[in-house]
Design a protein around this motif. Structure first.
Motif, PDB file in Angstrom:
ATOM      1  N   GLN A  62       0.826  -1.206   0.000  1.00 61.10           N
ATOM      2  CA  GLN A  62       0.000   0.000   0.000  1.00 61.10           C
ATOM      3  C   GLN A  62       0.860   1.257   0.000  1.00 61.10           C
ATOM      4  OE1 GLN A  62      -3.247   0.072  -0.460  1.00 61.10           O
ATOM      5  NE2 GLN A  62      -3.270   2.298  -0.427  1.00 61.10           N
ATOM      6  N   HIS A  63       1.943   1.221   0.758  1.00 60.54           N
ATOM      7  CA  HIS A  63       2.850   2.371   0.811  1.00 60.54           C
ATOM      8  C   HIS A  63       3.449   2.651  -0.576  1.00 60.54           C
ATOM      9  CE1 HIS A  63       5.712   5.251   2.307  1.00 60.54           C
ATOM     10  NE2 HIS A  63       6.737   4.506   1.892  1.00 60.54           N
ATOM     11  N   ILE A  64       3.855   1.607  -1.270  1.00 64.45           N
ATOM     12  CA  ILE A  64       4.394   1.782  -2.629  1.00 64.45           C
ATOM     13  C   ILE A  64       3.333   2.422  -3.529  1.00 64.45           C
ATOM     14  CG2 ILE A  64       5.191   0.578  -4.707  1.00 64.45           C
ATOM     15  CD1 ILE A  64       6.421  -1.549  -2.795  1.00 64.45           C
ATOM     16  N   LEU A  65       2.101   1.926  -3.453  1.00 64.67           N
ATOM     17  CA  LEU A  65       1.023   2.460  -4.294  1.00 64.67           C
ATOM     18  C   LEU A  65       0.751   3.934  -3.997  1.00 64.67           C
ATOM     19  CD1 LEU A  65      -1.469  -0.550  -4.215  1.00 64.67           C
ATOM     20  CD2 LEU A  65      -0.008   0.159  -6.126  1.00 64.67           C
ATOM     21  N   GLU A  66       0.736   4.294  -2.728  1.00 64.37           N
ATOM     22  CA  GLU A  66       0.452   5.679  -2.356  1.00 64.37           C
ATOM     23  C   GLU A  66       1.559   6.625  -2.808  1.00 64.37           C
ATOM     24  OE1 GLU A  66      -0.247   5.414   1.837  1.00 64.37           O
ATOM     25  OE2 GLU A  66      -2.208   4.457   1.577  1.00 64.37           O
ATOM     26  N   VAL A  67       2.798   6.206  -2.611  1.00 66.37           N
ATOM     27  CA  VAL A  67       3.936   7.031  -3.049  1.00 66.37           C
ATOM     28  C   VAL A  67       3.910   7.167  -4.575  1.00 66.37           C
ATOM     29  CG1 VAL A  67       6.460   7.084  -3.244  1.00 66.37           C
ATOM     30  CG2 VAL A  67       5.381   6.537  -1.052  1.00 66.37           C
ATOM     31  N   ALA A  68       3.638   6.063  -5.261  1.00 67.37           N
ATOM     32  CA  ALA A  68       3.610   6.078  -6.725  1.00 67.37           C
ATOM     33  C   ALA A  68       2.516   6.993  -7.252  1.00 67.37           C
ATOM     34  CB  ALA A  68       3.407   4.664  -7.256  1.00 67.37           C
ATOM     35  N   GLN A  69       1.334   6.951  -6.631  1.00 71.86           N
ATOM     36  CA  GLN A  69       0.240   7.820  -7.090  1.00 71.86           C
ATOM     37  C   GLN A  69       0.662   9.279  -7.063  1.00 71.86           C
ATOM     38  OE1 GLN A  69      -3.690   7.497  -5.418  1.00 71.86           O
ATOM     39  NE2 GLN A  69      -3.588   5.269  -5.443  1.00 71.86           N
ATOM     40  N   GLU A  70       1.321   9.678  -5.998  1.00 75.14           N
ATOM     41  CA  GLU A  70       1.729  11.073  -5.871  1.00 75.14           C
ATOM     42  C   GLU A  70       2.724  11.460  -6.963  1.00 75.14           C
ATOM     43  OE1 GLU A  70       3.582  14.079  -2.538  1.00 75.14           O
ATOM     44  OE2 GLU A  70       2.436  12.324  -1.890  1.00 75.14           O
TER      45      GLU A  70
ATOM     46  N   ASN B  96      12.625   2.542 -10.238  1.00 78.91           N
ATOM     47  CA  ASN B  96      13.654   2.946  -9.277  1.00 78.91           C
ATOM     48  C   ASN B  96      13.253   4.216  -8.537  1.00 78.91           C
ATOM     49  OD1 ASN B  96      15.361   0.807  -9.744  1.00 78.91           O
ATOM     50  ND2 ASN B  96      16.597   1.896 -11.268  1.00 78.91           N
ATOM     51  N   GLU B  97      12.655   5.167  -9.265  1.00 79.19           N
ATOM     52  CA  GLU B  97      12.239   6.420  -8.641  1.00 79.19           C
ATOM     53  C   GLU B  97      11.168   6.168  -7.586  1.00 79.19           C
ATOM     54  OE1 GLU B  97      10.427  10.832  -9.806  1.00 79.19           O
ATOM     55  OE2 GLU B  97      10.875   9.395 -11.394  1.00 79.19           O
ATOM     56  N   VAL B  98      10.203   5.329  -7.914  1.00 76.51           N
ATOM     57  CA  VAL B  98       9.125   5.014  -6.966  1.00 76.51           C
ATOM     58  C   VAL B  98       9.685   4.296  -5.747  1.00 76.51           C
ATOM     59  CG1 VAL B  98       7.027   3.642  -6.612  1.00 76.51           C
ATOM     60  CG2 VAL B  98       7.331   4.941  -8.736  1.00 76.51           C
ATOM     61  N   LEU B  99      10.517   3.289  -5.987  1.00 72.29           N
ATOM     62  CA  LEU B  99      11.045   2.494  -4.881  1.00 72.29           C
ATOM     63  C   LEU B  99      11.972   3.309  -3.987  1.00 72.29           C
ATOM     64  CD1 LEU B  99      11.641  -0.823  -6.815  1.00 72.29           C
ATOM     65  CD2 LEU B  99       9.780  -0.291  -5.232  1.00 72.29           C
ATOM     66  N   LYS B 100      12.727   4.194  -4.586  1.00 64.49           N
ATOM     67  CA  LYS B 100      13.601   5.067  -3.790  1.00 64.49           C
ATOM     68  C   LYS B 100      12.764   5.995  -2.923  1.00 64.49           C
ATOM     69  CE  LYS B 100      17.391   8.370  -4.135  1.00 64.49           C
ATOM     70  NZ  LYS B 100      18.252   9.159  -5.002  1.00 64.49           N
ATOM     71  N   ALA B 101      11.727   6.600  -3.520  1.00 69.36           N
ATOM     72  CA  ALA B 101      10.860   7.498  -2.755  1.00 69.36           C
ATOM     73  C   ALA B 101      10.115   6.750  -1.650  1.00 69.36           C
ATOM     74  CB  ALA B 101       9.867   8.187  -3.689  1.00 69.36           C
ATOM     75  N   ALA B 102       9.746   5.501  -1.930  1.00 69.75           N
ATOM     76  CA  ALA B 102       9.027   4.687  -0.937  1.00 69.75           C
ATOM     77  C   ALA B 102       9.978   4.033   0.061  1.00 69.75           C
ATOM     78  CB  ALA B 102       8.209   3.614  -1.654  1.00 69.75           C
TER      79      ALA B 102
ATOM     80  N   ALA C 217      -2.779  -2.107 -10.366  1.00 65.77           N
ATOM     81  CA  ALA C 217      -3.019  -2.060  -8.917  1.00 65.77           C
ATOM     82  C   ALA C 217      -3.116  -0.618  -8.422  1.00 65.77           C
ATOM     83  CB  ALA C 217      -1.905  -2.804  -8.183  1.00 65.77           C
ATOM     84  N   MET C 218      -2.262   0.255  -8.956  1.00 66.80           N
ATOM     85  CA  MET C 218      -2.290   1.655  -8.547  1.00 66.80           C
ATOM     86  C   MET C 218      -3.622   2.304  -8.917  1.00 66.80           C
ATOM     87  SD  MET C 218       0.145   4.790  -9.783  1.00 66.80           S
ATOM     88  CE  MET C 218      -0.593   4.685 -11.412  1.00 66.80           C
ATOM     89  N   LEU C 219      -4.106   2.045 -10.133  1.00 66.48           N
ATOM     90  CA  LEU C 219      -5.387   2.614 -10.556  1.00 66.48           C
ATOM     91  C   LEU C 219      -6.542   2.032  -9.755  1.00 66.48           C
ATOM     92  CD1 LEU C 219      -4.884   2.784 -14.419  1.00 66.48           C
ATOM     93  CD2 LEU C 219      -5.190   4.730 -12.864  1.00 66.48           C
TER      94      LEU C 219
ATOM     95  N   SER D 274      -5.769  23.678  -8.123  1.00 65.86           N
ATOM     96  CA  SER D 274      -4.489  24.150  -7.615  1.00 65.86           C
ATOM     97  C   SER D 274      -3.373  23.800  -8.600  1.00 65.86           C
ATOM     98  CB  SER D 274      -4.203  23.510  -6.260  1.00 65.86           C
ATOM     99  OG  SER D 274      -2.864  23.765  -5.883  1.00 65.86           O
ATOM    100  N   GLN D 275      -2.607  24.786  -8.979  1.00 67.06           N
ATOM    101  CA  GLN D 275      -1.495  24.553  -9.911  1.00 67.06           C
ATOM    102  C   GLN D 275      -0.238  24.072  -9.176  1.00 67.06           C
ATOM    103  OE1 GLN D 275      -2.212  24.610 -13.109  1.00 67.06           O
ATOM    104  NE2 GLN D 275      -4.247  25.255 -12.478  1.00 67.06           N
ATOM    105  N   GLU D 276      -0.229  24.206  -7.839  1.00 66.75           N
ATOM    106  CA  GLU D 276       0.953  23.823  -7.077  1.00 66.75           C
ATOM    107  C   GLU D 276       0.949  22.341  -6.692  1.00 66.75           C
ATOM    108  OE1 GLU D 276      -0.888  26.713  -5.892  1.00 66.75           O
ATOM    109  OE2 GLU D 276       0.346  27.846  -7.281  1.00 66.75           O
ATOM    110  N   ALA D 277      -0.197  21.835  -6.266  1.00 63.13           N
ATOM    111  CA  ALA D 277      -0.260  20.495  -5.676  1.00 63.13           C
ATOM    112  C   ALA D 277      -0.575  19.431  -6.716  1.00 63.13           C
ATOM    113  CB  ALA D 277      -1.301  20.483  -4.560  1.00 63.13           C
ATOM    114  N   CYS D 278       0.384  19.132  -7.593  1.00 57.65           N
ATOM    115  CA  CYS D 278       0.102  18.154  -8.650  1.00 57.65           C
ATOM    116  C   CYS D 278      -0.034  16.752  -8.092  1.00 57.65           C
ATOM    117  CB  CYS D 278       1.152  18.206  -9.753  1.00 57.65           C
ATOM    118  SG  CYS D 278       2.785  17.623  -9.259  1.00 57.65           S
ATOM    119  N   GLY D 279       0.487  16.477  -6.903  1.00 60.65           N
ATOM    120  CA  GLY D 279       0.404  15.149  -6.312  1.00 60.65           C
ATOM    121  C   GLY D 279      -0.997  14.729  -5.915  1.00 60.65           C
ATOM    122  N   THR D 280      -1.934  15.668  -5.912  1.00 60.49           N
ATOM    123  CA  THR D 280      -3.324  15.340  -5.568  1.00 60.49           C
ATOM    124  C   THR D 280      -4.224  15.351  -6.802  1.00 60.49           C
ATOM    125  OG1 THR D 280      -3.871  17.668  -5.129  1.00 60.49           O
ATOM    126  CG2 THR D 280      -3.055  16.357  -3.276  1.00 60.49           C
ATOM    127  N   ARG D 281      -3.649  15.456  -7.966  1.00 59.71           N
ATOM    128  CA  ARG D 281      -4.436  15.549  -9.193  1.00 59.71           C
ATOM    129  C   ARG D 281      -5.106  14.240  -9.552  1.00 59.71           C
ATOM    130  NH1 ARG D 281      -2.092  19.829 -12.208  1.00 59.71           N
ATOM    131  NH2 ARG D 281      -2.246  21.633 -10.849  1.00 59.71           N
TER     132      ARG D 281
END
Length: 197
Positions: A10-18, A31-37, A57-59, A98-105
């Protein structure tokens, strides 16, 4: 799957969505997702058979969470259905404007054109997910018609829900193109004109 495994997945999915809601699916490497997670690379394939399976799974997770939020807004008991529907559109305007918070798009807006031609499995999840959203909107409209807060013919709820959802998807795309919330405000006014007697 153990609770720890479920939590890690679940943590991987949430980080990836953002990340993916900002950059897109193809532009983001595992690699980017796994590093961030902060998850070891080798463990990715313990949770997902491939990047496509991960995308599916992410969708699925995105729609599951989105529908929970929709239900919380659209089924508030002390408010008429029309107020709940307008609160939902206000929520869309605020989260997508919001143009700033793309992670919630919205992942539908971000990924529909990109992945529909790349992955039949991801396209199928997008199709089912959007149909579920439209069905929830139609249900809320039927409640509004029944209680009298919405002045629509009973047999038009599904078509109206489809039209409004498509309007807001288009407005969200135009907001991205123009880097402005104006298309969303326009969609909000059109929605009010269609729903409020």
């Amino acid at each position: 799957m153990t609770k720890h495994s479920k939590d890690s997945r679940q943590h991987i999915l949430e980080v990836a969505q953002e990340i993916i809601s900002c950059k897109g699916f193809s532009a983001v490497g595992l690699n980017e997702v796994l590093k961030a997670a902060e998850v070891p690379k080798g463990s990715f394939y313990h949770y997902f058979a491939s990047k496509e399976a991960f995308g599916v799974a992410m969708l699925e997770d995105y729609f599951e969470q989105y529908l929970i939020t929709m239900e919380q807004i659209l089924t508030r008991k002390d408010y008429p259905a029309i107020d709940n529907l307008m609160l939902y559109w206000q929520y869309w305007l605020e989260t997508q404007g919001s143009q700033e918070a793309c992670g919630t798009r919205c992942l539908v807006v971000k990924l529909a054109a990109e992945v529909s031609d790349l992955s039949a499995a991801m396209r199928a999840v997008l199709h089912q997910g959007t149909q579920n959203i439209i069905a929830r909107l139609a249900d809320a409209m039927v409640r509004g018609i029944t209680e009298g807060s919405l002045k629509l013919a009973p047999d038009t709820a599904s078509a109206t829900a489809t039209t409004l959802y498509q309007l807001w998807l288009g407005a969200s795309l135009m907001a991205k193109i123009t880097q402005s919330s104006d298309p969303l405000y326009s969609a909000f006014e059109t929605t009010k004109g269609m729903l409020i007697p």
